[in-house]
Enzyme design. Structure first.
Site: not given
Length: 287
Positions: A155, A152, A271
């Site tokens: 992370c 979001d 990520h």
């Protein structure tokens, strides 16, 4: 700013320009191969990967050579070593004066993703599976496994939060990160430049960057991780599939926080995940 720092900034600007030129070449290569020719598109992806790996190796070697020739620059040395081993930079926080340009770029990227063929998606998905398999092996040796973190924009901070033994909010981590960076501007300014053009930003731009850390869901990267290691006085280990473990904040003796950096997850983007102890699995029955 001394000559070594100027030389470093010039090298980083050149690296950014070379990366930009390579991406333009890759774009041209992709346009030259019809999407209907699946075998050529498959070979194209392999050629692109080789070109990117070759340039990344060249830049890493130049960064390593610079570090070896400038041992007196202790702060620069540690950051350069991290950058030579890995690329931790996610999308940087938006700077006010470049907001429109970044929005246009984001729109172009969305348009490009919409045009990605099924063949390309298949290969990217294969990269993701391969990355996950390698990480599972690396983590397994450490008796760890991946712990998913919500993608979001927070992370990296959420992964840090998950690793801490005490309760802290993501908002607090962001505020403390920005506060540390604002109080140590001179430590971070040599490495603060436009990731696309290599242009060096000024002090006001850096303070605006810090404000974005506090106020927006901006992605965290190398600068923020270094600041957090000082704020928490704790080493931070970052595990990648194809690079050695990088430890940021090695000067601290606390038990390291462990993050996993992934290139092909989160809609095939970058990520951070956390880790947890590997769950014991029951041995299979033999009868």
């Amino acid at each position: 700013m001394d000559d070594s720092q100027r030389e470093y900034q010039r090298m980083i600007r050149r690296h950014n320009c070379e990366n930009k030129e390579l991406q333009a070449l890759i774009h041209s290569m992709k346009n030259s191969v019809p999407k209907s020719e699946k075998s050529r598109r498959k070979q194209l992806l392999l050629d692109v990967a080789r070109l990117e790996a070759k340039l990344e190796q060249k830049h890493s070697q130049e960064l390593e050579k610079f570090r070896d020739s400038n041992p007196e620059m202790s702060i620069l040395e540690t950051v350069t070593e991290d950058l030579a081993k890995m690329d931790l930079e996610n999308k940087p926080p938006h700077l006010t004066r470049t907001q429109r340009r970044r929005e246009r770029r984001a729109a172009l990227e969305r348009e490009h993703r919409e045009r990605i063929t099924g063949v390309e998606l298949e290969h990217l998905a294969a990269f993701r599976r391969n990355e996950e398999e390698k990480l599972a092996v690396i983590l397994g040796v450490k008796n760890l496994e991946m712990k998913d973190i919500r993608p979001d924009g927070h992370c990296m901070y959420r992964a840090i939060q998950d690793q801490l033994v005490y309760s802290v909010t993501v908002e607090s981590l962001r505020n403390r990160t920005a506060d540390y960076m604002q109080k140590h501007v001179d430590d971070f300014m040599p490495f603060f430049s436009d990731p696309e053009t290599g242009d060096v930003y000024g002090r006001d731009d850096f303070l605006s960057y810090c404000n974005d850390i506090m106020c927006n869901a901006s992605w965290g990267g190398q600068l923020e991780l270094r600041a957090l290691s000082h704020v928490l006085q704790t080493p931070i280990e970052v595990i990648q599939a194809d690079s050695p473990v990088v430890v940021i904040g090695e000067e601290y003796t606390a038990k390291p926080l462990v993050l996993v950096y992934m290139r092909y997850t989160c809609n095939l983007g970058e990520h951070y995940n956390s880790v947890k102890p590997l769950e014991a699995r029951a041995a299979p029955r033999l009868f």
